[in-house]
Motif scaffolding. Sequence first.
Motif, PDB file in Angstrom:
ATOM      1  N   ASN A  30       7.299   0.420   2.957  1.00 20.83           N
ATOM      2  CA  ASN A  30       6.850   1.215   2.186  1.00 20.83           C
ATOM      3  C   ASN A  30       7.811   2.013   0.643  1.00 20.83           C
ATOM      4  OD1 ASN A  30       4.692   1.829   3.847  1.00 20.83           O
ATOM      5  ND2 ASN A  30       5.983   4.164   4.582  1.00 20.83           N
ATOM      6  N   GLU A  33       6.383  -1.590  -1.201  1.00 19.18           N
ATOM      7  CA  GLU A  33       5.061  -0.956  -1.268  1.00 19.18           C
ATOM      8  C   GLU A  33       4.902  -0.424  -2.676  1.00 19.18           C
ATOM      9  OE1 GLU A  33       3.003   1.176   1.407  1.00 19.18           O
ATOM     10  OE2 GLU A  33       0.845  -0.013   1.150  1.00 19.18           O
ATOM     11  N   PHE A  37       3.563  -1.168  -6.766  1.00 20.34           N
ATOM     12  CA  PHE A  37       2.205  -0.060  -7.470  1.00 20.34           C
ATOM     13  C   PHE A  37       2.714   0.501  -7.859  1.00 20.34           C
ATOM     14  CE2 PHE A  37       0.274   3.726  -7.561  1.00 20.34           C
ATOM     15  CZ  PHE A  37      -0.874   3.340  -7.332  1.00 20.34           C
ATOM     16  N   GLY A  75      -9.710  -4.411  -0.181  1.00 21.41           N
ATOM     17  CA  GLY A  75      -9.901  -4.408  -1.823  1.00 21.41           C
ATOM     18  C   GLY A  75      -9.087  -4.740  -2.692  1.00 21.41           C
ATOM     19  N   VAL A  76      -7.011  -4.468  -2.203  1.00 22.28           N
ATOM     20  CA  VAL A  76      -6.180  -5.133  -3.546  1.00 22.28           C
ATOM     21  C   VAL A  76      -5.663  -5.944  -1.769  1.00 22.28           C
ATOM     22  CG1 VAL A  76      -4.676  -4.052  -3.797  1.00 22.28           C
ATOM     23  CG2 VAL A  76      -6.278  -2.406  -4.068  1.00 22.28           C
ATOM     24  N   THR A  89      -6.554  -6.589  -7.795  1.00 25.27           N
ATOM     25  CA  THR A  89      -7.703  -6.677  -7.190  1.00 25.27           C
ATOM     26  C   THR A  89      -7.940  -7.792  -6.335  1.00 25.27           C
ATOM     27  OG1 THR A  89      -8.559  -6.575  -9.022  1.00 25.27           O
ATOM     28  CG2 THR A  89      -8.607  -4.301  -8.211  1.00 25.27           C
TER      29      THR A  89
ATOM     30  N   GLU B  33     -11.708   1.039  -3.103  1.00 25.50           N
ATOM     31  CA  GLU B  33     -10.270   0.547  -2.491  1.00 25.50           C
ATOM     32  C   GLU B  33      -9.776   0.353  -3.914  1.00 25.50           C
ATOM     33  OE1 GLU B  33      -8.788  -2.202   0.254  1.00 25.50           O
ATOM     34  OE2 GLU B  33      -7.231  -0.923  -0.170  1.00 25.50           O
ATOM     35  N   ALA B  34     -10.101  -1.077  -4.426  1.00 25.08           N
ATOM     36  CA  ALA B  34      -9.789  -1.958  -5.550  1.00 25.08           C
ATOM     37  C   ALA B  34      -9.771  -1.025  -6.888  1.00 25.08           C
ATOM     38  CB  ALA B  34     -11.190  -3.189  -5.662  1.00 25.08           C
ATOM     39  N   ILE B  35     -11.437  -0.572  -6.898  1.00 22.96           N
ATOM     40  CA  ILE B  35     -11.619   0.482  -8.086  1.00 22.96           C
ATOM     41  C   ILE B  35     -11.003   1.456  -8.499  1.00 22.96           C
ATOM     42  CG2 ILE B  35     -13.005   1.963  -9.877  1.00 22.96           C
ATOM     43  CD1 ILE B  35     -15.393  -0.246  -8.049  1.00 22.96           C
ATOM     44  N   PHE B  37      -7.856   1.352  -6.845  1.00 21.08           N
ATOM     45  CA  PHE B  37      -6.359   1.403  -7.156  1.00 21.08           C
ATOM     46  C   PHE B  37      -5.991   0.362  -8.651  1.00 21.08           C
ATOM     47  CE2 PHE B  37      -2.396  -1.596  -5.957  1.00 21.08           C
ATOM     48  CZ  PHE B  37      -1.789  -1.217  -4.883  1.00 21.08           C
ATOM     49  N   ALA B  38      -6.727   0.366  -9.366  1.00 19.93           N
ATOM     50  CA  ALA B  38      -6.737  -0.859 -10.274  1.00 19.93           C
ATOM     51  C   ALA B  38      -7.021   0.049 -11.231  1.00 19.93           C
ATOM     52  CB  ALA B  38      -7.959  -1.560 -10.157  1.00 19.93           C
ATOM     53  N   SER B  39      -7.539   1.368 -11.255  1.00 19.16           N
ATOM     54  CA  SER B  39      -6.615   2.345 -12.254  1.00 19.16           C
ATOM     55  C   SER B  39      -5.979   3.372 -12.330  1.00 19.16           C
ATOM     56  CB  SER B  39      -8.389   3.431 -12.369  1.00 19.16           C
ATOM     57  OG  SER B  39      -8.528   4.024 -12.878  1.00 19.16           O
ATOM     58  N   ARG B  40      -5.320   3.164 -13.776  1.00 18.24           N
ATOM     59  CA  ARG B  40      -3.868   4.301 -13.745  1.00 18.24           C
ATOM     60  C   ARG B  40      -4.817   5.641 -13.468  1.00 18.24           C
ATOM     61  NH1 ARG B  40       1.045   4.242 -14.323  1.00 18.24           N
ATOM     62  NH2 ARG B  40       1.620   5.904 -16.125  1.00 18.24           N
ATOM     63  N   LEU B  67     -10.347   6.288   3.982  1.00 18.40           N
ATOM     64  CA  LEU B  67      -9.410   5.165   3.225  1.00 18.40           C
ATOM     65  C   LEU B  67      -8.085   6.105   2.969  1.00 18.40           C
ATOM     66  CD1 LEU B  67     -11.302   3.994  -0.536  1.00 18.40           C
ATOM     67  CD2 LEU B  67      -9.832   3.078   0.837  1.00 18.40           C
ATOM     68  N   TYR B  71      -3.698   4.721   4.382  1.00 12.21           N
ATOM     69  CA  TYR B  71      -3.056   4.781   3.506  1.00 12.21           C
ATOM     70  C   TYR B  71      -2.217   6.153   3.938  1.00 12.21           C
ATOM     71  CZ  TYR B  71      -4.765   1.263   0.501  1.00 12.21           C
ATOM     72  OH  TYR B  71      -4.987   0.086  -0.116  1.00 12.21           O
ATOM     73  N   GLY B  75       3.155   3.433   1.177  1.00 13.46           N
ATOM     74  CA  GLY B  75       4.196   3.841   0.664  1.00 13.46           C
ATOM     75  C   GLY B  75       3.439   4.076  -0.786  1.00 13.46           C
ATOM     76  N   VAL B  76       2.308   3.954  -0.413  1.00 16.07           N
ATOM     77  CA  VAL B  76       1.238   4.693  -1.232  1.00 16.07           C
ATOM     78  C   VAL B  76       0.042   4.858  -0.737  1.00 16.07           C
ATOM     79  CG1 VAL B  76      -0.646   3.681  -3.146  1.00 16.07           C
ATOM     80  CG2 VAL B  76       1.765   2.434  -3.047  1.00 16.07           C
ATOM     81  N   LEU B  86      -6.934   8.867  -6.988  1.00 16.91           N
ATOM     82  CA  LEU B  86      -6.335   7.829  -7.532  1.00 16.91           C
ATOM     83  C   LEU B  86      -5.431   7.753  -6.149  1.00 16.91           C
ATOM     84  CD1 LEU B  86      -3.736  10.183  -9.277  1.00 16.91           C
ATOM     85  CD2 LEU B  86      -5.022  11.124  -7.602  1.00 16.91           C
ATOM     86  N   PHE B  87      -5.218   6.506  -6.447  1.00 17.98           N
ATOM     87  CA  PHE B  87      -3.308   6.291  -5.933  1.00 17.98           C
ATOM     88  C   PHE B  87      -2.268   6.965  -6.520  1.00 17.98           C
ATOM     89  CE2 PHE B  87      -6.542   3.284  -4.134  1.00 17.98           C
ATOM     90  CZ  PHE B  87      -6.181   2.875  -2.184  1.00 17.98           C
ATOM     91  N   LYS B  88      -1.504   7.534  -5.657  1.00 14.73           N
ATOM     92  CA  LYS B  88      -0.015   6.731  -6.169  1.00 14.73           C
ATOM     93  C   LYS B  88       0.706   6.817  -4.870  1.00 14.73           C
ATOM     94  CE  LYS B  88      -0.647  12.276  -5.868  1.00 14.73           C
ATOM     95  NZ  LYS B  88      -0.956  13.604  -6.936  1.00 14.73           N
ATOM     96  N   THR B  89       2.063   6.633  -5.704  1.00 17.25           N
ATOM     97  CA  THR B  89       3.082   6.838  -4.492  1.00 17.25           C
ATOM     98  C   THR B  89       3.948   8.077  -3.228  1.00 17.25           C
ATOM     99  OG1 THR B  89       5.185   7.273  -5.783  1.00 17.25           O
ATOM    100  CG2 THR B  89       4.272   5.328  -6.115  1.00 17.25           C
TER     101      THR B  89
ATOM    102  N   TYR C 135       4.942   8.206  -8.299  1.00 17.42           N
ATOM    103  CA  TYR C 135       3.734   7.789  -9.389  1.00 17.42           C
ATOM    104  C   TYR C 135       2.741   7.154  -9.561  1.00 17.42           C
ATOM    105  CZ  TYR C 135       9.158   8.423 -10.058  1.00 17.42           C
ATOM    106  OH  TYR C 135      10.079   8.828 -10.006  1.00 17.42           O
ATOM    107  N   PHE C 143     -12.198  -4.254 -15.551  1.00 12.28           N
ATOM    108  CA  PHE C 143     -13.438  -5.115 -14.425  1.00 12.28           C
ATOM    109  C   PHE C 143     -13.973  -5.612 -15.917  1.00 12.28           C
ATOM    110  CE2 PHE C 143     -11.806  -1.582 -11.585  1.00 12.28           C
ATOM    111  CZ  PHE C 143     -11.261  -2.537 -10.806  1.00 12.28           C
TER     112      PHE C 143
END
Lengths: 202, 202, 256
Positions: A30, A33, A37, A75-76, A89, B33-35, B37-40, B67, B71, B75-76, B86-89, C135, C143
């Motif tokens: 984790n 990861e 990330f 997806g990632v 991705t 997931e990819a979209i 994850f790819a975005s901040r 999703l 997760y 860790g994320v 959004l994804f975050k740690t 974070y 894309f």
Amino acid sequence: MKKSFLNRLGIKPNIKLVNEKSLSEFDDKNIVEAIVFASRDPVHIDYLITKVSKSDKSYLNNILSLLKEDYKTRGVIFEYNENYCLFKTSPLLKAALSDEYQETRDLSRAAKETLAIIAYHQPTTRSEIEEIRGISSSKGSLDVLLDYHWIEIAGKKDIPGRPILYKTTKKFLLDFNLSDINDLPNLSELKREGLLNSLEGK
Amino acid sequence: MKKSFLNRLGIKPNIKLVNEKSLSEFDDKNIVEAIVFASRDPVHIDYLITKVSKSDKSYLNNILSLLKEDYKTRGVIFEYNENYCLFKTSPLLKAALSDEYQETRDLSRAAKETLAIIAYHQPTTRSEIEEIRGISSSKGSLDVLLDYHWIEIAGKKDIPGRPILYKTTKKFLLDFNLSDINDLPNLSELKREGLLNSLEGK
Amino acid sequence: MNQIIHSVELNTTSNLIIDISGFEGPIDLLLNLARKQKVDLTEISVFELSKQYIHYINTQVELKIDVAADYLVMASWLTYLKSKLLLPADDPDIEEEITAEEMASQISHRMRRLDAMKNASNILFSRPLINRDTYLRGIPEEFDEVTKLIYNSSLYDLIKSYIEKQESSIPTPIRIFRLDFMSIDSARNLISKIYSKLSSWINFINILDSDIEVSNKKSKMASSFSAILNMVNEKEILTKQDTKFGDIYIKKIDKD
């Protein structure tokens, strides 16, 4: 933190040493990861070694391969080599991730005339179109119409110079709601409908 | 700025987005997931709906909850509300990450209180803040909060002297994990007790 | 009394502390004093609190003058409140701006309000905070973007533009036709090509058939004849005509 994780997962802490090990590996996984990330750059392996519970390359490599496995069908994906690791991705989704936009435009007057002439006179040549339009440059319009798959090449005319013949396509019929090219109304039919009145007297 | 970037934030550029639809729920989950994850920045739900095979909010919500579940112990983590995801740690890994990435310095008590006062009373003026805090100098705190982009200027109050009004920003909502300003802790309770009214006029 | 004050937790780390004692203004001080008195702020004794506050301010001999104002204003306000609370109910004939009870409830409201904001601030900052506890993605990806053009002309537009074209009397375009005549130069070239065959007498008419590009026979004949006359003049060709208006024969001159 490990204790609380244990409790939340409903795992009894009093089990074998193997599980104890896999638990710390779970935490370390984790941590790796999360670090990869959140990092603004690909993360160096040497740095990750300082972050896991065992400063051991093969131990870390095991974690990295577990992570790669975890993300295999997602997806990632997680990638690593001897030096760096990173998330990105999945390349399989490249097409699905790209955004398509639609911009609606009116066909230029020249293209409209060219298309109409081809529709009524098909198959026809560029010089015939130019003769009707009274303008000697229809190449741009033909290109636009070909690009858009409203017209296509229908062989060559059997006269000296063998000029290219153009005709309308199935897409043209579809887009203009015609089941057949013979459905294209002719002038007298349109006039009977009382349409095109603005043209009277011309 | 790129059109897709605007779209992901939920801002519609004046050109139509016509994404090809994907195949199945499995693909859709990977795509979402990819979209994200790819975005901040948090990705807007309206944009994600254009990317999945069914333009249906409950269908998307199902994917989002899958999703989130995926997760949950990683860790994320994946988070979403009515508007954004959004994804975050994982906050559980705070200790392992903080030494490398920490950007948020510890604010003074005064600045923290000032932020709370602005959040619960917005839009509000400096003198209203000072009135609540019972102290006649809050300028330093406002500067710090403006620097953090947690508050912004929201015009001027329509009273003599036209003092500047302050309100919280989108970044404030993001950083404090609030879906919108009505999501503030104990907001309705404080309102009910009459603690969010200014003393003026009493 | 002093014991109460010294037991209050002092905050000396923050740079926005107004007073050496660690209070952020008079209401903050009141709140701290109140917490020693009772847990529930709604049941606080404002009278007792005022006494404590005034006493505390009196003990602060080192109170900085620039920060003292807020505290002193509150002190005088509380002194006034205290005296009003002590006195029996005012003569109803005298119109009061504000009653002692109203003043007391006002100060209690202000304390509760600040207390609520302090709590809210604590709750907010105890949440997992981005860039402190959690974070975001470090390396965002972009894309591809594809823009598709859609032409939205209708069948009616199409027909209309066609008919406009057909109906309007556009002058036919000027076409420059290729002129059907043979120049003297090209006639001479033609004769030069067949020059080697002219070793015996050949009917002039026959050489005209060797060119198919020009169909205008009169032009061909005139130009070829002129070319031949030139060549005769240059002593390259001999000509003969046996009878008036009869056939003309040509033959090259052997130069050796």
